[in-house]
Scaffold this motif. Structure first.
Motif, PDB file in Angstrom:
ATOM      1  N   ALA A  24      40.143  55.838  19.520  1.00  0.00           N
ATOM      2  CA  ALA A  24      41.517  55.887  20.027  1.00  0.00           C
ATOM      3  C   ALA A  24      42.477  56.346  18.938  1.00  0.00           C
ATOM      4  CB  ALA A  24      41.929  54.512  20.551  1.00  0.00           C
ATOM      5  N   ILE A  25      42.316  55.831  17.729  1.00  0.00           N
ATOM      6  CA  ILE A  25      43.187  56.229  16.619  1.00  0.00           C
ATOM      7  C   ILE A  25      42.985  57.702  16.290  1.00  0.00           C
ATOM      8  CG2 ILE A  25      43.680  55.839  14.172  1.00  0.00           C
ATOM      9  CD1 ILE A  25      44.697  53.639  16.011  1.00  0.00           C
ATOM     10  N   ALA A  26      41.737  58.162  16.294  1.00  0.00           N
ATOM     11  CA  ALA A  26      41.461  59.573  16.017  1.00  0.00           C
ATOM     12  C   ALA A  26      42.109  60.461  17.070  1.00  0.00           C
ATOM     13  CB  ALA A  26      39.967  59.809  15.961  1.00  0.00           C
ATOM     14  N   GLY A  27      42.053  60.042  18.321  1.00  0.00           N
ATOM     15  CA  GLY A  27      42.687  60.818  19.386  1.00  0.00           C
ATOM     16  C   GLY A  27      44.191  60.895  19.231  1.00  0.00           C
ATOM     17  N   ILE A  28      44.810  59.796  18.819  1.00  0.00           N
ATOM     18  CA  ILE A  28      46.267  59.785  18.611  1.00  0.00           C
ATOM     19  C   ILE A  28      46.632  60.708  17.462  1.00  0.00           C
ATOM     20  CG2 ILE A  28      48.190  58.343  17.842  1.00  0.00           C
ATOM     21  CD1 ILE A  28      46.967  56.081  19.514  1.00  0.00           C
ATOM     22  N   PHE A  29      45.862  60.678  16.369  1.00  0.00           N
ATOM     23  CA  PHE A  29      46.172  61.554  15.237  1.00  0.00           C
ATOM     24  C   PHE A  29      45.965  63.021  15.592  1.00  0.00           C
ATOM     25  CE2 PHE A  29      45.651  57.859  12.281  1.00  0.00           C
ATOM     26  CZ  PHE A  29      46.940  57.923  11.783  1.00  0.00           C
ATOM     27  N   LYS A  30      44.971  63.325  16.413  1.00  0.00           N
ATOM     28  CA  LYS A  30      44.769  64.705  16.837  1.00  0.00           C
ATOM     29  C   LYS A  30      45.906  65.181  17.722  1.00  0.00           C
ATOM     30  CE  LYS A  30      39.751  64.939  16.609  1.00  0.00           C
ATOM     31  NZ  LYS A  30      38.509  65.055  17.388  1.00  0.00           N
ATOM     32  N   ALA A  31      46.422  64.302  18.555  1.00  0.00           N
ATOM     33  CA  ALA A  31      47.483  64.679  19.491  1.00  0.00           C
ATOM     34  C   ALA A  31      48.823  64.854  18.779  1.00  0.00           C
ATOM     35  CB  ALA A  31      47.605  63.637  20.584  1.00  0.00           C
ATOM     36  N   GLY A  32      49.053  64.142  17.693  1.00  0.00           N
ATOM     37  CA  GLY A  32      50.290  64.296  16.950  1.00  0.00           C
ATOM     38  C   GLY A  32      51.071  63.001  16.858  1.00  0.00           C
ATOM     39  N   ALA A  33      52.039  63.025  15.960  1.00  0.00           N
ATOM     40  CA  ALA A  33      52.831  61.826  15.683  1.00  0.00           C
ATOM     41  C   ALA A  33      53.700  61.432  16.873  1.00  0.00           C
ATOM     42  CB  ALA A  33      53.700  62.046  14.450  1.00  0.00           C
ATOM     43  N   TYR A  34      54.294  62.428  17.535  1.00  0.00           N
ATOM     44  CA  TYR A  34      55.169  62.099  18.660  1.00  0.00           C
ATOM     45  C   TYR A  34      54.399  61.453  19.806  1.00  0.00           C
ATOM     46  CZ  TYR A  34      58.854  64.694  16.354  1.00  0.00           C
ATOM     47  OH  TYR A  34      59.773  65.105  15.470  1.00  0.00           O
ATOM     48  N   THR A  35      53.195  61.897  20.026  1.00  0.00           N
ATOM     49  CA  THR A  35      52.363  61.283  21.057  1.00  0.00           C
ATOM     50  C   THR A  35      52.053  59.837  20.702  1.00  0.00           C
ATOM     51  OG1 THR A  35      51.382  63.435  21.491  1.00  0.00           O
ATOM     52  CG2 THR A  35      50.223  61.521  22.353  1.00  0.00           C
ATOM     53  N   GLY A  36      51.778  59.566  19.422  1.00  0.00           N
ATOM     54  CA  GLY A  36      51.534  58.198  18.977  1.00  0.00           C
ATOM     55  C   GLY A  36      52.749  57.313  19.157  1.00  0.00           C
ATOM     56  N   ILE A  37      53.923  57.848  18.839  1.00  0.00           N
ATOM     57  CA  ILE A  37      55.163  57.079  18.996  1.00  0.00           C
ATOM     58  C   ILE A  37      55.408  56.769  20.470  1.00  0.00           C
ATOM     59  CG2 ILE A  37      57.679  57.220  18.766  1.00  0.00           C
ATOM     60  CD1 ILE A  37      57.155  58.840  16.174  1.00  0.00           C
ATOM     61  N   ILE A  38      55.191  57.748  21.327  1.00  0.00           N
ATOM     62  CA  ILE A  38      55.379  57.533  22.768  1.00  0.00           C
ATOM     63  C   ILE A  38      54.369  56.517  23.286  1.00  0.00           C
ATOM     64  CG2 ILE A  38      55.193  58.650  25.026  1.00  0.00           C
ATOM     65  CD1 ILE A  38      56.377  61.165  23.673  1.00  0.00           C
ATOM     66  N   ALA A  39      53.124  56.595  22.818  1.00  0.00           N
ATOM     67  CA  ALA A  39      52.100  55.648  23.256  1.00  0.00           C
ATOM     68  C   ALA A  39      52.457  54.229  22.841  1.00  0.00           C
ATOM     69  CB  ALA A  39      50.741  56.044  22.699  1.00  0.00           C
ATOM     70  N   VAL A  40      52.932  54.051  21.616  1.00  0.00           N
ATOM     71  CA  VAL A  40      53.329  52.723  21.148  1.00  0.00           C
ATOM     72  C   VAL A  40      54.512  52.212  21.968  1.00  0.00           C
ATOM     73  CG1 VAL A  40      54.343  51.478  19.201  1.00  0.00           C
ATOM     74  CG2 VAL A  40      52.402  52.997  18.835  1.00  0.00           C
ATOM     75  N   PHE A  41      55.473  53.072  22.257  1.00  0.00           N
ATOM     76  CA  PHE A  41      56.627  52.673  23.058  1.00  0.00           C
ATOM     77  C   PHE A  41      56.194  52.222  24.449  1.00  0.00           C
ATOM     78  CE2 PHE A  41      59.974  53.741  26.125  1.00  0.00           C
ATOM     79  CZ  PHE A  41      60.981  52.925  25.658  1.00  0.00           C
ATOM     80  N   ILE A  42      55.260  52.949  25.057  1.00  0.00           N
ATOM     81  CA  ILE A  42      54.783  52.584  26.397  1.00  0.00           C
ATOM     82  C   ILE A  42      54.058  51.242  26.369  1.00  0.00           C
ATOM     83  CG2 ILE A  42      53.120  53.225  28.191  1.00  0.00           C
ATOM     84  CD1 ILE A  42      53.931  56.141  27.679  1.00  0.00           C
ATOM     85  N   VAL A  43      53.243  51.007  25.349  1.00  0.00           N
ATOM     86  CA  VAL A  43      52.524  49.733  25.241  1.00  0.00           C
ATOM     87  C   VAL A  43      53.498  48.578  25.055  1.00  0.00           C
ATOM     88  CG1 VAL A  43      50.933  48.406  23.798  1.00  0.00           C
ATOM     89  CG2 VAL A  43      50.370  50.743  24.448  1.00  0.00           C
ATOM     90  N   VAL A  44      54.493  48.752  24.192  1.00  0.00           N
ATOM     91  CA  VAL A  44      55.486  47.689  23.964  1.00  0.00           C
ATOM     92  C   VAL A  44      56.287  47.434  25.237  1.00  0.00           C
ATOM     93  CG1 VAL A  44      57.588  47.108  22.681  1.00  0.00           C
ATOM     94  CG2 VAL A  44      55.606  48.034  21.485  1.00  0.00           C
ATOM     95  N   ALA A  45      56.681  48.481  25.939  1.00  0.00           N
ATOM     96  CA  ALA A  45      57.425  48.317  27.188  1.00  0.00           C
ATOM     97  C   ALA A  45      56.583  47.598  28.241  1.00  0.00           C
ATOM     98  CB  ALA A  45      57.886  49.673  27.708  1.00  0.00           C
ATOM     99  N   LEU A  46      55.304  47.941  28.307  1.00  0.00           N
ATOM    100  CA  LEU A  46      54.417  47.281  29.258  1.00  0.00           C
ATOM    101  C   LEU A  46      54.254  45.801  28.929  1.00  0.00           C
ATOM    102  CD1 LEU A  46      52.543  47.711  31.694  1.00  0.00           C
ATOM    103  CD2 LEU A  46      50.713  48.175  30.071  1.00  0.00           C
TER     104      LEU A  46
END
Length: 59
Positions: A24-46
């Motif tokens: 999962a971490i490797a996928g986030i790093f491949k997708a980019g920093a903004y994708t990681g930030i959005i993913a963290v925001f979605i998890v926190v909101a959930l």
């Protein structure tokens, strides 16, 4: 369950958990920093949504 079977089961469970996290971490790093930030925001909101639903309505 014998001790050797239990230790093998615990080892496989730990291995499965850590490999999934690494992928999962490797996928986030491949997708980019903004994708990681959005993913963290979605998890926190959930999590916030789930906790607010468990508390019930506020008067």
């Amino acid at each position: 369950m014998s001790a050797s079977r239990l230790s093998v089961f615990l080892f496989l469970a730990a291995l499965a958990t850590t490999l999934t996290g690494c992928d999962a971490i490797a996928g986030i790093f491949k997708a980019g920093a903004y994708t990681g930030i959005i993913a963290v925001f979605i998890v926190v909101a959930l999590l916030f949504f789930i906790v607010s639903k468990m508390r019930g309505p506020r008067p």
